[in-house]
Design a protein around this motif. Structure first.
Motif, PDB file in Angstrom:
ATOM      1  N   PRO A  38       0.840  -1.205   0.000  1.00 45.79           N
ATOM      2  CA  PRO A  38       0.000   0.000   0.000  1.00 45.79           C
ATOM      3  C   PRO A  38       0.877   1.257   0.000  1.00 45.79           C
ATOM      4  O   PRO A  38       2.035   1.216   0.423  1.00 45.79           O
ATOM      5  CB  PRO A  38      -0.781  -0.097   1.315  1.00 45.79           C
ATOM      6  CG  PRO A  38      -0.549  -1.467   1.839  1.00 45.79           C
ATOM      7  CD  PRO A  38       0.714  -1.974   1.237  1.00 45.79           C
ATOM      8  N   VAL A  39       0.292   2.344  -0.480  1.00 41.09           N
ATOM      9  CA  VAL A  39       1.001   3.629  -0.540  1.00 41.09           C
ATOM     10  C   VAL A  39       0.320   4.599   0.419  1.00 41.09           C
ATOM     11  O   VAL A  39      -0.907   4.673   0.460  1.00 41.09           O
ATOM     12  CB  VAL A  39       0.959   4.190  -1.987  1.00 41.09           C
ATOM     13  CG1 VAL A  39       1.472   5.620  -2.044  1.00 41.09           C
ATOM     14  CG2 VAL A  39       1.753   3.286  -2.915  1.00 41.09           C
ATOM     15  N   ARG A  40       1.115   5.307   1.215  1.00 43.57           N
ATOM     16  CA  ARG A  40       0.533   6.356   2.058  1.00 43.57           C
ATOM     17  C   ARG A  40       0.214   7.572   1.190  1.00 43.57           C
ATOM     18  O   ARG A  40       1.071   8.048   0.438  1.00 43.57           O
ATOM     19  CB  ARG A  40       1.521   6.783   3.146  1.00 43.57           C
ATOM     20  CG  ARG A  40       1.662   5.802   4.293  1.00 43.57           C
ATOM     21  CD  ARG A  40       2.424   6.474   5.421  1.00 43.57           C
ATOM     22  NE  ARG A  40       2.578   5.613   6.582  1.00 43.57           N
ATOM     23  CZ  ARG A  40       3.708   4.994   6.920  1.00 43.57           C
ATOM     24  NH1 ARG A  40       4.790   5.133   6.166  1.00 43.57           N
ATOM     25  NH2 ARG A  40       3.755   4.253   8.007  1.00 43.57           N
ATOM     26  N   LEU A  41      -0.979   8.091   1.333  1.00 40.92           N
ATOM     27  CA  LEU A  41      -1.389   9.306   0.624  1.00 40.92           C
ATOM     28  C   LEU A  41      -1.869  10.329   1.638  1.00 40.92           C
ATOM     29  O   LEU A  41      -2.712  10.022   2.465  1.00 40.92           O
ATOM     30  CB  LEU A  41      -2.565   9.035  -0.314  1.00 40.92           C
ATOM     31  CG  LEU A  41      -2.392   8.273  -1.606  1.00 40.92           C
ATOM     32  CD1 LEU A  41      -3.720   8.296  -2.369  1.00 40.92           C
ATOM     33  CD2 LEU A  41      -1.289   8.864  -2.454  1.00 40.92           C
ATOM     34  N   MET A  42      -1.354  11.529   1.556  1.00 37.08           N
ATOM     35  CA  MET A  42      -1.936  12.655   2.289  1.00 37.08           C
ATOM     36  C   MET A  42      -2.758  13.424   1.278  1.00 37.08           C
ATOM     37  O   MET A  42      -2.261  13.800   0.211  1.00 37.08           O
ATOM     38  CB  MET A  42      -0.828  13.538   2.853  1.00 37.08           C
ATOM     39  CG  MET A  42      -1.354  14.727   3.619  1.00 37.08           C
ATOM     40  SD  MET A  42      -1.968  14.301   5.245  1.00 37.08           S
ATOM     41  CE  MET A  42      -0.432  14.302   6.171  1.00 37.08           C
ATOM     42  N   LEU A  43      -4.023  13.689   1.607  1.00 34.64           N
ATOM     43  CA  LEU A  43      -4.903  14.387   0.661  1.00 34.64           C
ATOM     44  C   LEU A  43      -5.903  15.211   1.454  1.00 34.64           C
ATOM     45  O   LEU A  43      -6.614  14.682   2.322  1.00 34.64           O
ATOM     46  CB  LEU A  43      -5.636  13.344  -0.191  1.00 34.64           C
ATOM     47  CG  LEU A  43      -5.832  13.612  -1.687  1.00 34.64           C
ATOM     48  CD1 LEU A  43      -4.558  14.009  -2.377  1.00 34.64           C
ATOM     49  CD2 LEU A  43      -6.451  12.393  -2.354  1.00 34.64           C
ATOM     50  N   LEU A  44      -5.945  16.509   1.173  1.00 33.31           N
ATOM     51  CA  LEU A  44      -6.839  17.428   1.896  1.00 33.31           C
ATOM     52  C   LEU A  44      -6.715  17.240   3.405  1.00 33.31           C
ATOM     53  O   LEU A  44      -7.706  17.270   4.139  1.00 33.31           O
ATOM     54  CB  LEU A  44      -8.293  17.245   1.450  1.00 33.31           C
ATOM     55  CG  LEU A  44      -8.594  17.483  -0.030  1.00 33.31           C
ATOM     56  CD1 LEU A  44     -10.091  17.394  -0.290  1.00 33.31           C
ATOM     57  CD2 LEU A  44      -8.057  18.836  -0.499  1.00 33.31           C
ATOM     58  N   GLY A  45      -5.491  17.045   3.867  1.00 34.24           N
ATOM     59  CA  GLY A  45      -5.232  16.953   5.301  1.00 34.24           C
ATOM     60  C   GLY A  45      -5.616  15.619   5.918  1.00 34.24           C
ATOM     61  O   GLY A  45      -5.565  15.479   7.139  1.00 34.24           O
ATOM     62  N   GLU A  46      -5.996  14.643   5.092  1.00 40.55           N
ATOM     63  CA  GLU A  46      -6.384  13.332   5.621  1.00 40.55           C
ATOM     64  C   GLU A  46      -5.307  12.302   5.276  1.00 40.55           C
ATOM     65  O   GLU A  46      -4.794  12.284   4.156  1.00 40.55           O
ATOM     66  CB  GLU A  46      -7.724  12.895   5.018  1.00 40.55           C
ATOM     67  CG  GLU A  46      -8.866  13.807   5.386  1.00 40.55           C
ATOM     68  CD  GLU A  46     -10.212  13.301   4.881  1.00 40.55           C
ATOM     69  OE1 GLU A  46     -10.425  12.077   4.808  1.00 40.55           O
ATOM     70  OE2 GLU A  46     -11.063  14.152   4.558  1.00 40.55           O
ATOM     71  N   LYS A  47      -5.024  11.452   6.262  1.00 41.56           N
ATOM     72  CA  LYS A  47      -4.048  10.387   6.051  1.00 41.56           C
ATOM     73  C   LYS A  47      -4.770   9.157   5.506  1.00 41.56           C
ATOM     74  O   LYS A  47      -5.624   8.581   6.183  1.00 41.56           O
ATOM     75  CB  LYS A  47      -3.343  10.055   7.365  1.00 41.56           C
ATOM     76  CG  LYS A  47      -2.396  11.152   7.818  1.00 41.56           C
ATOM     77  CD  LYS A  47      -1.741  10.794   9.134  1.00 41.56           C
ATOM     78  CE  LYS A  47      -0.673  11.828   9.485  1.00 41.56           C
ATOM     79  NZ  LYS A  47      -0.156  11.632  10.852  1.00 41.56           N
ATOM     80  N   LEU A  48      -4.411   8.794   4.278  1.00 39.21           N
ATOM     81  CA  LEU A  48      -5.091   7.716   3.566  1.00 39.21           C
ATOM     82  C   LEU A  48      -4.080   6.661   3.132  1.00 39.21           C
ATOM     83  O   LEU A  48      -2.879   6.923   3.098  1.00 39.21           O
ATOM     84  CB  LEU A  48      -5.789   8.268   2.321  1.00 39.21           C
ATOM     85  CG  LEU A  48      -6.675   9.503   2.510  1.00 39.21           C
ATOM     86  CD1 LEU A  48      -7.133  10.033   1.158  1.00 39.21           C
ATOM     87  CD2 LEU A  48      -7.868   9.177   3.390  1.00 39.21           C
TER      88      LEU A  48
END
Ligand code: FES
Ligand SMILES: [Fe+2]
Length: 444
Positions: free
Chosen positions: A42-52
């Motif tokens: 899996p890849v960590r994504l930060m998007l609109l201040g959310e940790k996904l």
């Protein structure tokens, strides 16, 4: 001027903020499709201040979800991506790409309640080599924006991502700020040293261009004009498109099919996402600007050097030249005026200058000038749309009417047409599209 309150409303994009709610009405380009491998890590994504986290399951489907397992909030980044789902390594609960809990092996079968558990998963599509995420509620999923570049066959679309360490708005504003070009990028270039037909030349014959700014259906637009010989005018136009897209003037209008997103990762970080037509003109397909003698113009070097991607929330697509090394500043080149800025590369110059303002510029310290009218108008347009959504539930431009983006194109051209700017633009667009253009004015 922009007040401190307006500045906060414009720049904060986390859940529950005014602009964050506006951003959550749109599809967001979040990652390269190639970053996600079937059953891969899996890849960590930060998007609109959310940790996904993002992952691709055994069937090739992409899941993007809150990284916290709904059981007891262990990070699913550590999970096992296996057999059509991601399995939390704490107690083995497993989730499909839609967030459904499909296995709850730590609970006795007669107490299993997996059908009641759901991970917070977002809607995902893949298009143009990118993973797009919709972070709003499912009932309101809009179409993808009808950007001209998305009409191009996928194998003719180039895509690049570059992280920028500052707020999305100041990164975006660097794109629609035409008056910096003759300084930051070309302050060392004498127009007499550049061939007549070199497009670069016009931008330095007048370093304080006049331009028209107007609201459009898709956002805002400027048309900057300079004399280009008897009876001729050189036009450069650019667009801001809701909610975070730009189109820049650095290509021939007729073939400059591209779009540039400034995706907010969190309040202090942005992912630049550039889609361009490989057969058109753009910074990626044009040759390096040169002097009359054929030697390249200093500071216009091509190619960005990247650090290796890491698994950090903010570890993807970072440049090797960054604040820690003063973006590769060459003081000798700056002093000797071989490169006005001392920094080599037009994108890197823009990156350095906007990062140098700090994570979020203090708007109260600014002294905005008449030459900043595209910036002030764009701020106002964004702010009014975000407040209209908050106060009256008015959907911002492009959410229900993705077709408005079809009227947006940018680039440069020379014409003897002396009509008003809007008419000239409409004619240029119609000649490219072979059809009447979309009316420019927003129906407000
Ligand atoms: S925290 Fe994920 S299964 Fe328990
Ligand atoms: Fe620039």
């Amino acid at each position: 001027m922009t007040t401190a309150i307006e500045g906060r409303e414009l720049t904060q994009i986390g859940p529950g903020t005014v602009m964050g709610e506006l951003m959550r009405r749109y599809w967001i380009p979040a990652a390269m499709s190639s970053e996600l491998v079937c059953d891969g890590a899996p890849v960590r994504l930060m998007l609109l201040g959310e940790k996904l986290i993002a992952f691709r399951d055994s069937a090739g489907r992409v899941g993007v979800m809150d990284h916290r397992c709904p059981h007891r909030c262990a990070s699913l980044f550590l999970g096992r991506n296996e057999e059509e789902g991601i399995r939390c390594i704490y107690h083995g609960w497993k989730f499909d790409v839609f967030g459904n809990c499909i296995d709850m092996p730590s609970v006795p079968p007669h107490q299993d309640f997996k059908h009641k558990v759901k991970a917070k998963a977002y809607r995902v599509v893949e298009r143009a080599g990118l993973v797009w995420v919709f972070m709003g509620s499912r009932a309101e999923v809009p179409p993808l924006p009808a950007l001209g570049i998305l009409d191009i066959p996928e194998d003719e679309i180039g895509v690049s991502l570059i992280q920028r360490d500052c707020n999305y708005l100041q990164a975006l504003e660097g794109e629609i700020d035409t008056s910096h070009f003759g300084f930051l990028h070309a302050g060392h270039v004498d127009p007499d040293d550049v061939l007549e037909e070199e497009p670069f030349r016009y931008t330095i014959t007048s370093r304080a261009p006049e331009y028209h700014v107007l609201d459009t259906a898709w956002g805002t637009q400027y048309g900057a004009y300079r004399p280009a010989g008897p009876g001729l005018t050189y036009w450069r136009c650019a667009n801001f498109l809701f909610p975070f897209w730009t189109q820049v003037p650095s290509g021939e209008f007729a073939s400059h099919v591209h779009a540039r997103a400034w995706v907010p990762l969190d309040d202090g970080h942005t992912m630049f996402c550039f889609l361009w037509w490989k057969r058109g003109t753009s910074a990626m397909t044009q040759s390096q600007p040169a002097f009359k003698d054929g030697s390249p113009i200093g500071g216009t070097g091509r190619g960005n050097k990247f650090l290796p991607n890491t698994t950090d929330w903010l570890g993807r697509w970072r440049l090797a030249a960054n604040p820690s090394n003063d973006w590769g500043m060459n003081r000798a080149a700056q002093r000797e005026k071989t490169i006005y800025s001392g920094i080599d590369g037009i994108h890197l110059q823009d990156q350095a200058i906007t990062e140098s303002m700090g994570p979020i510029v203090d708007h109260e310290l600014e002294h905005l000038a008449p030459s900043d009218q595209m910036i002030t108008r764009t701020r106002r347009r964004l702010l009014m749309a975000a407040r209209a959504l908050r106060d009256r539930g008015v959907l911002p431009p492009g959410v229900e009417s993705a077709g408005i983006y079809r009227g947006a194109r940018s680039g440069y051209f020379v014409t003897d047409d002396q009509s008003p700017w809007q008419e000239i633009y409409a004619k240029q667009l119609a000649s490219c599209l072979g059809a009447p253009s979309t009316p420019l004015r927003a129906a407000e």
